[in-house]
Motif scaffolding. Structure first.
Motif, PDB file in Angstrom:
ATOM      1  N   LEU A  23     -10.215   1.927   3.507  1.00 59.15           N
ATOM      2  CA  LEU A  23      -8.905   1.652   2.922  1.00 59.15           C
ATOM      3  C   LEU A  23      -8.727   2.378   1.592  1.00 59.15           C
ATOM      4  CD1 LEU A  23      -8.586  -2.130   3.797  1.00 59.15           C
ATOM      5  CD2 LEU A  23      -7.058  -0.291   4.568  1.00 59.15           C
ATOM      6  N   GLU A  24      -9.797   2.489   0.838  1.00 55.81           N
ATOM      7  CA  GLU A  24      -9.758   3.187  -0.447  1.00 55.81           C
ATOM      8  C   GLU A  24      -9.445   4.670  -0.277  1.00 55.81           C
ATOM      9  OE1 GLU A  24     -13.078   3.384  -3.469  1.00 55.81           O
ATOM     10  OE2 GLU A  24     -12.811   1.218  -3.245  1.00 55.81           O
ATOM     11  N   LYS A  25     -10.032   5.271   0.753  1.00 55.98           N
ATOM     12  CA  LYS A  25      -9.819   6.702   0.994  1.00 55.98           C
ATOM     13  C   LYS A  25      -8.386   7.004   1.405  1.00 55.98           C
ATOM     14  CE  LYS A  25     -14.570   7.695   2.292  1.00 55.98           C
ATOM     15  NZ  LYS A  25     -15.464   8.028   3.399  1.00 55.98           N
ATOM     16  N   ASN A  26      -7.697   5.968   1.912  1.00 57.18           N
ATOM     17  CA  ASN A  26      -6.290   6.091   2.257  1.00 57.18           C
ATOM     18  C   ASN A  26      -6.031   7.204   3.273  1.00 57.18           C
ATOM     19  OD1 ASN A  26      -3.759   5.004   2.065  1.00 57.18           O
ATOM     20  ND2 ASN A  26      -3.129   6.299   0.366  1.00 57.18           N
ATOM     21  N   GLN A  27      -6.938   7.376   4.218  1.00 57.28           N
ATOM     22  CA  GLN A  27      -6.772   8.413   5.236  1.00 57.28           C
ATOM     23  C   GLN A  27      -6.456   7.806   6.598  1.00 57.28           C
ATOM     24  OE1 GLN A  27     -10.550  10.392   4.907  1.00 57.28           O
ATOM     25  NE2 GLN A  27      -9.792  11.794   3.339  1.00 57.28           N
ATOM     26  N   LEU A  28      -5.957   6.579   6.583  1.00 59.54           N
ATOM     27  CA  LEU A  28      -5.652   5.892   7.830  1.00 59.54           C
ATOM     28  C   LEU A  28      -4.157   5.921   8.100  1.00 59.54           C
ATOM     29  CD1 LEU A  28      -7.843   2.719   7.184  1.00 59.54           C
ATOM     30  CD2 LEU A  28      -8.480   4.740   8.508  1.00 59.54           C
ATOM     31  N   SER A  29      -3.801   5.957   9.366  1.00 54.88           N
ATOM     32  CA  SER A  29      -2.380   5.850   9.712  1.00 54.88           C
ATOM     33  C   SER A  29      -1.896   4.454   9.307  1.00 54.88           C
ATOM     34  CB  SER A  29      -2.189   6.056  11.214  1.00 54.88           C
ATOM     35  OG  SER A  29      -2.739   4.960  11.927  1.00 54.88           O
ATOM     36  N   VAL A  32      -3.193   1.711  11.746  1.00 53.01           N
ATOM     37  CA  VAL A  32      -4.635   1.442  11.606  1.00 53.01           C
ATOM     38  C   VAL A  32      -4.916   0.779  10.260  1.00 53.01           C
ATOM     39  CG1 VAL A  32      -6.923   2.509  11.479  1.00 53.01           C
ATOM     40  CG2 VAL A  32      -5.284   3.263  13.208  1.00 53.01           C
ATOM     41  N   LYS A  33      -4.197   1.179   9.232  1.00 51.32           N
ATOM     42  CA  LYS A  33      -4.365   0.575   7.910  1.00 51.32           C
ATOM     43  C   LYS A  33      -4.033  -0.918   7.968  1.00 51.32           C
ATOM     44  CE  LYS A  33      -3.420   2.413   3.718  1.00 51.32           C
ATOM     45  NZ  LYS A  33      -2.613   3.008   2.649  1.00 51.32           N
ATOM     46  N   GLN A  34      -2.966  -1.261   8.675  1.00 52.61           N
ATOM     47  CA  GLN A  34      -2.589  -2.673   8.808  1.00 52.61           C
ATOM     48  C   GLN A  34      -3.678  -3.454   9.547  1.00 52.61           C
ATOM     49  OE1 GLN A  34      -0.130  -4.349   7.385  1.00 52.61           O
ATOM     50  NE2 GLN A  34      -0.948  -6.209   8.286  1.00 52.61           N
ATOM     51  N   LEU A  35      -4.197  -2.879  10.616  1.00 55.29           N
ATOM     52  CA  LEU A  35      -5.274  -3.533  11.367  1.00 55.29           C
ATOM     53  C   LEU A  35      -6.516  -3.714  10.494  1.00 55.29           C
ATOM     54  CD1 LEU A  35      -4.975  -1.723  14.808  1.00 55.29           C
ATOM     55  CD2 LEU A  35      -4.265  -4.056  14.259  1.00 55.29           C
ATOM     56  N   ALA A  36      -6.842  -2.705   9.704  1.00 55.89           N
ATOM     57  CA  ALA A  36      -8.001  -2.773   8.813  1.00 55.89           C
ATOM     58  C   ALA A  36      -7.812  -3.866   7.762  1.00 55.89           C
ATOM     59  CB  ALA A  36      -8.245  -1.422   8.152  1.00 55.89           C
ATOM     60  N   LYS A  37      -6.596  -3.986   7.235  1.00 55.48           N
ATOM     61  CA  LYS A  37      -6.321  -5.035   6.248  1.00 55.48           C
ATOM     62  C   LYS A  37      -6.451  -6.426   6.871  1.00 55.48           C
ATOM     63  CE  LYS A  37      -3.286  -2.449   3.142  1.00 55.48           C
ATOM     64  NZ  LYS A  37      -1.909  -2.332   2.618  1.00 55.48           N
ATOM     65  N   GLU A  38      -5.987  -6.574   8.097  1.00 53.18           N
ATOM     66  CA  GLU A  38      -6.107  -7.857   8.792  1.00 53.18           C
ATOM     67  C   GLU A  38      -7.576  -8.202   9.032  1.00 53.18           C
ATOM     68  OE1 GLU A  38      -3.644  -7.617  12.288  1.00 53.18           O
ATOM     69  OE2 GLU A  38      -1.836  -7.317  11.088  1.00 53.18           O
ATOM     70  N   GLU A  39      -8.351  -7.201   9.445  1.00 50.83           N
ATOM     71  CA  GLU A  39      -9.784  -7.429   9.679  1.00 50.83           C
ATOM     72  C   GLU A  39     -10.482  -7.767   8.366  1.00 50.83           C
ATOM     73  OE1 GLU A  39     -13.292  -7.836  11.893  1.00 50.83           O
ATOM     74  OE2 GLU A  39     -11.212  -7.755  12.523  1.00 50.83           O
TER      75      GLU A  39
END
Length: 96
Positions: A23-29, A32-39
């Motif tokens: 998430l820090e690298k901010n290289q996610l769509s 995918v960023k939303q899914l990562a935040k939920e996880e």
């Protein structure tokens, strides 16, 4: 059993670190960023439960979740969630 729980804790902390780095690298769509935040939210809730002594306890029944299940999905919260996961996992990839 204690070693299993220690191993789970190490895995959960590693999952948290990995998600935070991505998430820090901010290289996610955006999706995918939303899914990562939920996880990451699930992981943070799991660690809070761990710190309060409630890790591995079903949020609905108060019963202990099986260690095998926690090893498979360390952030699982309830037996209902388990049943949902099992239905999803049993579906064929390529329907007949």
């Amino acid at each position: 059993m204690d070693q299993t729980f220690n191993d789970l804790y190490v895995e959960i902390v590693a999952m948290k670190k990995d998600l935070e780095e991505h998430l820090e690298k901010n290289q996610l769509s955006a999706h995918v960023k939303q899914l990562a935040k939920e996880e990451l939210s699930d992981i943070n809730n799991t660690l809070e439960k761990w710190n309060n002594g409630y890790y591995g306890i079903c949020e609905e029944t108060g019963n202990q979740l099986p260690v095998e299940l926690l090893s498979f999905q360390p952030t699982v919260r309830s037996f209902r969630e388990v049943n949902h996961l099992m239905k999803y996992l049993k579906k064929p990839v390529f329907p007949l």
